[in-house]
Design a protein around this motif. Structure first.
Motif, PDB file in Angstrom:
ATOM      1  N   GLU A  62      44.670  -3.891 -63.344  1.00 41.99           N
ATOM      2  CA  GLU A  62      44.082  -5.086 -62.721  1.00 41.99           C
ATOM      3  C   GLU A  62      43.871  -6.209 -63.724  1.00 41.99           C
ATOM      4  O   GLU A  62      44.023  -7.387 -63.396  1.00 41.99           O
ATOM      5  N   THR A  63      43.549  -5.859 -64.947  1.00 41.76           N
ATOM      6  CA  THR A  63      43.291  -6.866 -65.976  1.00 41.76           C
ATOM      7  C   THR A  63      44.531  -7.678 -66.314  1.00 41.76           C
ATOM      8  O   THR A  63      44.440  -8.865 -66.640  1.00 41.76           O
ATOM      9  N   PHE A  64      45.705  -7.069 -66.190  1.00 38.18           N
ATOM     10  CA  PHE A  64      46.925  -7.692 -66.704  1.00 38.18           C
ATOM     11  C   PHE A  64      47.968  -8.061 -65.654  1.00 38.18           C
ATOM     12  O   PHE A  64      48.852  -8.882 -65.909  1.00 38.18           O
ATOM     13  N   GLU A  65      47.900  -7.469 -64.474  1.00 41.59           N
ATOM     14  CA  GLU A  65      49.043  -7.462 -63.559  1.00 41.59           C
ATOM     15  C   GLU A  65      49.516  -8.855 -63.130  1.00 41.59           C
ATOM     16  O   GLU A  65      50.705  -9.064 -62.872  1.00 41.59           O
ATOM     17  N   LYS A  66      48.600  -9.841 -63.050  1.00 43.83           N
ATOM     18  CA  LYS A  66      49.003 -11.177 -62.588  1.00 43.83           C
ATOM     19  C   LYS A  66      49.757 -11.973 -63.648  1.00 43.83           C
ATOM     20  O   LYS A  66      50.311 -13.040 -63.362  1.00 43.83           O
ATOM     21  N   ASP A  67      49.790 -11.467 -64.865  1.00 46.14           N
ATOM     22  CA  ASP A  67      50.440 -12.176 -65.968  1.00 46.14           C
ATOM     23  C   ASP A  67      51.889 -11.755 -66.183  1.00 46.14           C
ATOM     24  O   ASP A  67      52.528 -12.201 -67.135  1.00 46.14           O
ATOM     25  N   PHE A  68      52.408 -10.886 -65.294  1.00 45.53           N
ATOM     26  CA  PHE A  68      53.752 -10.357 -65.490  1.00 45.53           C
ATOM     27  C   PHE A  68      54.625 -10.625 -64.265  1.00 45.53           C
ATOM     28  O   PHE A  68      54.143 -10.758 -63.146  1.00 45.53           O
ATOM     29  N   ASP A  69      55.926 -10.705 -64.524  1.00 41.50           N
ATOM     30  CA  ASP A  69      56.870 -10.971 -63.434  1.00 41.50           C
ATOM     31  C   ASP A  69      57.069  -9.766 -62.535  1.00 41.50           C
ATOM     32  O   ASP A  69      57.360  -9.907 -61.349  1.00 41.50           O
ATOM     33  N   LEU A  70      56.919  -8.547 -63.106  1.00 39.93           N
ATOM     34  CA  LEU A  70      57.181  -7.331 -62.337  1.00 39.93           C
ATOM     35  C   LEU A  70      56.348  -6.193 -62.908  1.00 39.93           C
ATOM     36  O   LEU A  70      56.254  -6.040 -64.132  1.00 39.93           O
ATOM     37  N   ILE A  71      55.739  -5.402 -62.028  1.00 41.12           N
ATOM     38  CA  ILE A  71      54.976  -4.227 -62.435  1.00 41.12           C
ATOM     39  C   ILE A  71      55.838  -2.996 -62.191  1.00 41.12           C
ATOM     40  O   ILE A  71      56.211  -2.703 -61.046  1.00 41.12           O
ATOM     41  N   VAL A  72      56.176  -2.278 -63.246  1.00 40.46           N
ATOM     42  CA  VAL A  72      57.022  -1.086 -63.150  1.00 40.46           C
ATOM     43  C   VAL A  72      56.127   0.141 -63.207  1.00 40.46           C
ATOM     44  O   VAL A  72      55.560   0.477 -64.248  1.00 40.46           O
ATOM     45  N   SER A 121      47.800  -7.977 -50.770  1.00 40.64           N
ATOM     46  CA  SER A 121      47.068  -9.238 -50.640  1.00 40.64           C
ATOM     47  C   SER A 121      47.428 -10.260 -51.711  1.00 40.64           C
ATOM     48  O   SER A 121      47.355 -11.463 -51.482  1.00 40.64           O
ATOM     49  N   GLY A 122      47.824  -9.752 -52.897  1.00 42.96           N
ATOM     50  CA  GLY A 122      48.132 -10.672 -53.992  1.00 42.96           C
ATOM     51  C   GLY A 122      49.597 -10.938 -54.187  1.00 42.96           C
ATOM     52  O   GLY A 122      49.990 -11.661 -55.100  1.00 42.96           O
ATOM     53  N   TYR A 123      50.432 -10.352 -53.329  1.00 45.77           N
ATOM     54  CA  TYR A 123      51.876 -10.527 -53.420  1.00 45.77           C
ATOM     55  C   TYR A 123      52.403 -10.160 -54.807  1.00 45.77           C
ATOM     56  O   TYR A 123      53.266 -10.830 -55.358  1.00 45.77           O
ATOM     57  N   LEU A 124      51.849  -9.095 -55.366  1.00 50.13           N
ATOM     58  CA  LEU A 124      52.336  -8.607 -56.651  1.00 50.13           C
ATOM     59  C   LEU A 124      53.700  -7.963 -56.449  1.00 50.13           C
ATOM     60  O   LEU A 124      53.923  -7.241 -55.486  1.00 50.13           O
ATOM     61  N   LYS A 125      54.594  -8.231 -57.363  1.00 48.02           N
ATOM     62  CA  LYS A 125      55.939  -7.664 -57.266  1.00 48.02           C
ATOM     63  C   LYS A 125      55.982  -6.364 -58.061  1.00 48.02           C
ATOM     64  O   LYS A 125      55.650  -6.345 -59.251  1.00 48.02           O
ATOM     65  N   THR A 126      56.367  -5.287 -57.388  1.00 46.97           N
ATOM     66  CA  THR A 126      56.334  -3.974 -58.025  1.00 46.97           C
ATOM     67  C   THR A 126      57.700  -3.289 -57.981  1.00 46.97           C
ATOM     68  O   THR A 126      58.562  -3.604 -57.173  1.00 46.97           O
ATOM     69  N   TYR A 127      57.827  -2.315 -58.854  1.00 43.75           N
ATOM     70  CA  TYR A 127      59.006  -1.454 -58.925  1.00 43.75           C
ATOM     71  C   TYR A 127      58.503  -0.031 -59.127  1.00 43.75           C
ATOM     72  O   TYR A 127      57.886   0.258 -60.148  1.00 43.75           O
ATOM     73  N   ASN A 128      58.651   0.874 -58.143  1.00 44.40           N
ATOM     74  CA  ASN A 128      59.381   0.727 -56.888  1.00 44.40           C
ATOM     75  C   ASN A 128      58.707  -0.285 -55.960  1.00 44.40           C
ATOM     76  O   ASN A 128      57.530  -0.587 -56.103  1.00 44.40           O
ATOM     77  N   SER A 129      59.489  -0.756 -54.964  1.00 44.50           N
ATOM     78  CA  SER A 129      58.867  -1.486 -53.873  1.00 44.50           C
ATOM     79  C   SER A 129      57.919  -0.528 -53.156  1.00 44.50           C
ATOM     80  O   SER A 129      58.189   0.668 -53.068  1.00 44.50           O
ATOM     81  N   PHE A 130      56.804  -1.070 -52.651  1.00 46.34           N
ATOM     82  CA  PHE A 130      55.798  -0.202 -52.052  1.00 46.34           C
ATOM     83  C   PHE A 130      55.911  -0.136 -50.532  1.00 46.34           C
ATOM     84  O   PHE A 130      54.901  -0.106 -49.827  1.00 46.34           O
ATOM     85  N   ASN A 131      57.141  -0.102 -50.049  1.00 51.09           N
ATOM     86  CA  ASN A 131      57.345   0.065 -48.604  1.00 51.09           C
ATOM     87  C   ASN A 131      57.936   1.426 -48.274  1.00 51.09           C
ATOM     88  O   ASN A 131      58.490   1.630 -47.200  1.00 51.09           O
ATOM     89  N   GLY A 132      57.806   2.390 -49.203  1.00 49.76           N
ATOM     90  CA  GLY A 132      58.315   3.730 -48.965  1.00 49.76           C
ATOM     91  C   GLY A 132      57.453   4.491 -47.968  1.00 49.76           C
ATOM     92  O   GLY A 132      56.294   4.153 -47.727  1.00 49.76           O
ATOM     93  N   LYS A 133      58.024   5.547 -47.420  1.00 48.56           N
ATOM     94  CA  LYS A 133      57.321   6.352 -46.415  1.00 48.56           C
ATOM     95  C   LYS A 133      57.024   7.758 -46.914  1.00 48.56           C
ATOM     96  O   LYS A 133      56.496   8.576 -46.164  1.00 48.56           O
TER      97      LYS A 133
END
Length: 274
Positions: A45-55, A78-90
């Motif tokens: 949480e402290t860092f995630e908004k400062d990066f282009d992608l969270i792996v 809510s924050g539209y953070l971009k992650t890898y993997n995408s978090f739409n898995g089932k």
């Protein structure tokens, strides 16, 4: 150069695996194309908004930090953070509920229930496996008889999974990036499940694995299809790991490992451009 927050617990102890070795290798390669900072999964949480992608990589079982993981998932939405993997898995990124869904849909999966009212969906065997829905790495798993199930399973809370114990021939895992098959590994000695060797899958094997990859339909990321070969020669799904699958990269040939790294770099670029 794009920036990546590489989430991993380098000190997590897992039987038969050294997470830190895999992720130190992986970060040493992807930093050739990206700026990479390593972060513990409980500190994002402290860092995630400062990066282009969270792996999100070898973070260990998220059940160990359940509240922080759920807060992270909420911030992704809510924050539209971009992650890898995408978090739409089932699959595993949401717990083990999907094993019941796949059982009911008659997929080739180890039959799974969460209430004894559904016991007739399982074969009548001497031994059953009981484990928590949010478990991982065999945490909380027990082998019980049919008579013991009543004491082990709360059919009202439905927080426990029940499966038949299957006397399988061997376990095999299929690794994918963005729905593209990369490699397979298997444990020829089932008593040494982390003594892995490269496995050459048949066309039928890949059809089996691809069925689950298509069902899950991730936008991007790495998935591992874990299966067992039963005594009748059929493959059955054990789990579909779509959150932070351990990759056993250092068990691979140099060529296969390098091909995986290049495919992952392309996939990361895809995620960044989406």
């Amino acid at each position: 150069m794009k920036t990546l927050l590489f989430v991993t617990d380098l000190y997590y102890e897992a039987k038969g695996r050294n997470y830190y070795e895999e992720d130190l290798f992986l970060t040493s390669k992807i930093r050739e194309d990206f700026q990479v900072v390593i972060c513990h999964p409980e500190d994002t949480e402290t860092f995630e908004k400062d990066f282009d992608l969270i792996v999100f990589r070898n973070a260990g079982p998220v059940a160990n930090f359940k509240d922080k993981y759920q807060s992270f998932r909420n911030r992704v939405v809510s924050g539209y953070l971009k992650t890898y993997n995408s978090f739409n898995g089932k699959a595993d990124m949401n717990g083990k509920e999907y094993l019941i869904e796949l059982t009911n849909a008659k997929y080739p999966v180890i039959p799974t229930i969460d209430t004894l009212d559904s016991l007739d969906k399982l074969p009548n065997v001497k031994t059953y496996i009981v484990k928590p829905k949010d478990g991982a790495d065999s945490i909380g798993m027990e082998f019980v008889t049919k008579d013991e199930l009543r004491d082990k399973v709360d059919s009202e809370s439905k927080n426990t999974l029940v499966q038949p114990f299957i006397n399988f021939e061997y376990e095999v895992s299929f690794y994918f990036i963005d729905k593209e098959f990369q490699y397979a590994l298997y444990a020829p000695d089932k008593e040494q499940r982390w003594e892995l060797k490269e496995y050459v899958p048949t066309e039928e094997d890949l059809t089996f694995a691809n069925r689950f990859i298509e069902w899950n339909n991730l936008d991007w990321g790495i998935q591992r299809v874990d299966a067992c070969r039963n005594e009748q020669g059929e493959l059955l799904l054990v789990e579909l790991e779509d959150l932070n699958p351990y990759l056993s990269l250092l068990e691979l040939s140099v060529e296969t490992r390098q091909n995986f790294v290049e495919a992952m770099k392309k996939s990361l670029q895809k995620a960044l451009q989406a």
